[in-house]
Design a protein around this motif. Structure first.
Motif: not given
Length: 494
Positions: A307-322
């Motif tokens: 309920d927190i995010l508007s869409k799924p995010f791929s693990p790669s995007v999460v890694r890049f974000f971090m």
RNA sequence: GGCAUCGUGGCCGAGUGGCUAGGCACAGCUCUGCAAAAGCUUGUACAGCGGUUCGAAUCCGCUCGAUGCCUCCA
């Protein structure tokens, strides 16, 4: 390639609070220990960030040509629930709740942990030892500490004597605490029971009859105390004095402080030269907490079931974000921030895709050598991945200009650019081109190319209704067409 | 309450005594049948109040706020 000989690496050492030049104990070798997860529930995102930070550090050391032994443990013996009378193993407690064996809980969540970090493209450590596999080693260490006079036995349990230790050593040097202050500030909660002093901590805890996880010891049946496993496993595999010990900021005190005390009491020397601490991950500006609902599991991010995010995010995007934040900074995760990172990630990956098709020219409009030096300078400055990424985007700009024919690089520079980009993007940052990894990419490519050809025919016939329909329908399906000088290409967007 | 870290433009996030971070968003331009993509241009931000200094977002002090630890926790 022993790149480390030409690079001076600085790391933030929590012991001094400053950036220090990293000098390994033995040239060319790095020993690194990182406190791993307690496998009594699903691994959460904050955990992942910490492990990812040290994965990046591991990768960079390897990239520099060091031989690295990276030890990251699995805590499967749990920790004490209370340090007083009701000493109960956390894993045993969960097991009772769910009516299954403790090792079944351990197995389930170990698998979850491994699956999650694999999605995030973390490399396996060199050794991944378990606490339950090192009970004998832990008992031996307790014996040694007892012999040295830094611990005492009470009613089947063994406690570390912090006050005695502090007389000859400095308890609190890592976290900047003074034992006197801690004693003065002791909360007058429950009675201390067996301990001489509230600051004392358990090395061995007597198991009550109902306690499932238990091992025999010279002091009776019981289980090892909070901090001992890391001392046992780090010294076993890395030696009594090793280069790097890492973990989350929240482990600085008391866990790491106690590790130092145990090791110094036992060996008379400081165990670790460089303490590295990764900072916390917050969610929408607040700490993550299961009780308040301000929490999200990695699997929920990847699937979009939250309920927190508007869409799924791929693990790669999460890694890049971090990787866009420095590992010593608090990072705040939010929908807007992830959306922005996703676009940046896509831009970077598309440039990586363009790179292979580039051809060398007659001269170079971009000083690749200087740029490469900047990339290394960023990483050598305490693994500054945000600065590195800034430099990578500098290269992205030039890659796109070369692609459009507005700039050029001689072949040698182009090869250097390709090699350097590949090293940093894939090897060091550990990013994966998620679009390129999709199955059926060959047939998909053929289908889209067919549609591109049909659209271009329509455009030549000025049948823009048809051409725009093809373009817009494809976009709705997540395929974006890009009209360039040399024809139309496409990419997958989410 | 104590200890620690931090507070940067619309959002995220580097930097840290004088010199461009970067990404995303926004606006203009180039390109385009129109778009998108890509490129170019523009943003004078550093919690507040004092102090040190020729000069501070960067050092010092205070205030406010956030986060972590003080109890298992990455």
């Amino acid at each position: 390639m022993q790149l480390f000989k030409e690079h001076e690496l600085k790391v933030t050492n929590s012991l001094s609070g400053k950036k220090e030049v990293f000098k390994p104990i033995k040239e060319g070798y790095v020993g690194m220990y990182v406190c791993g997860p307690t496998v009594y529930s699903n691994v959460h995102l904050g955990n992942c960030r910490t492990f990812m930070s040290f994965d990046m550090i591991f990768r960079y050391f390897k990239h520099l040509g060091y031989k690295v032994r990276y030890v990251r443990n699995i805590t499967d013996a749990g920790h004490l629930e209370n340090d007083a009378d009701e000493g109960e193993d956390k894993i045993a407690k969960k097991a009772k709740l769910e009516q299954i064996e403790p090792m079944e809980v351990v197995q389930r969540y170990t698998v979850d942990f491994h699956e999650t970090i694999k999605k995030l493209n973390l490399l396996p450590p060199s050794i991944e030892p378990t606490a339950t596999g090192h009970i004998i080693e832990q008992i031996e260490i307790i014996k040694e500490i007892l012999d040295k006079g830094f611990a005492y036995v009470v009613n089947g349990s063994v406690y570390f004597d912090v006050v005695t230790f502090n007389e000859s050593n400095d308890y609190g040097k890592l976290s900047g605490r003074k034992l006197e202050d801690m004693i003065a500030n002791t909360r007058e909660l429950t009675a201390q029971g067996e301990k001489k002093n509230p600051q004392d901590f358990a090395l061995w805890k007597k198991a009550e009859p109902q306690h499932i996880m238990r091992w025999p010891s010279p002091w009776g049946d019981g289980f090892p105390g909070w901090h001992l496993e890391c001392t046992a496993m780090s010294t076993k595999y890395l030696g009594e004095n090793f280069d790097i010990h890492g973990g989350g900021m929240d482990l600085k005190f008391p866990h790491h402080e106690c590790e130092i005390a145990q090791a110094e009491a036992r060996c008379g020397q400081t165990p670790v030269n460089y303490w590295l601490h990764a900072n916390m991950l917050t969610l929408n500006g607040k700490k993550m907490s299961k009780s308040t609902g301000n929490n999200i599991y990695p699997s929920e991010m990847f699937s979009g079931e939250n309920d927190i995010l508007s869409k799924p995010f791929s693990p790669s995007v999460v890694r890049f974000f971090m990787m866009q934040a420095h590992y010593t900074s608090i990072l705040d995760l939010s929908n807007d921030a992830l959306l922005a990172s996703e676009k940046g990630y896509t831009k970077l990956m598309e440039a990586m895709g363009s790179l292979d098709g580039l051809n060398g020219g007659n001269n170079s409009d971009f000083e690749v050598m200087a740029w490469k030096a900047n990339c290394y300078a960023a990483m050598n400055d305490d693994f500054n991945t945000p600065i590195l990424i800034a430099h990578l985007f500098e290269a992205v700009k030039h890659i796109n200009l070369i692609k459009e024919g507005k700039e050029q690089l001689i072949k040698k520079d182009l090869e250097l650019l390709k090699a350097t980009m590949n090293s940093f993007v894939y090897d060091v940052l550990g990013l994966i081109d998620s679009a390129a990894n999709q199955d059926d990419s060959a047939s998909l490519e053929g289908v889209v190319q067919l549609l591109i050809n049909l659209r271009n025919q329509a455009r030549e016939n000025k049948d823009f209704a048809t051409s725009d329909t093809i373009r817009d329908e494809l976009l709705a399906l997540g395929i974006q067409l890009k009209d360039g000088k040399d024809g139309t290409t496409f990419s997958i967007v989410s």
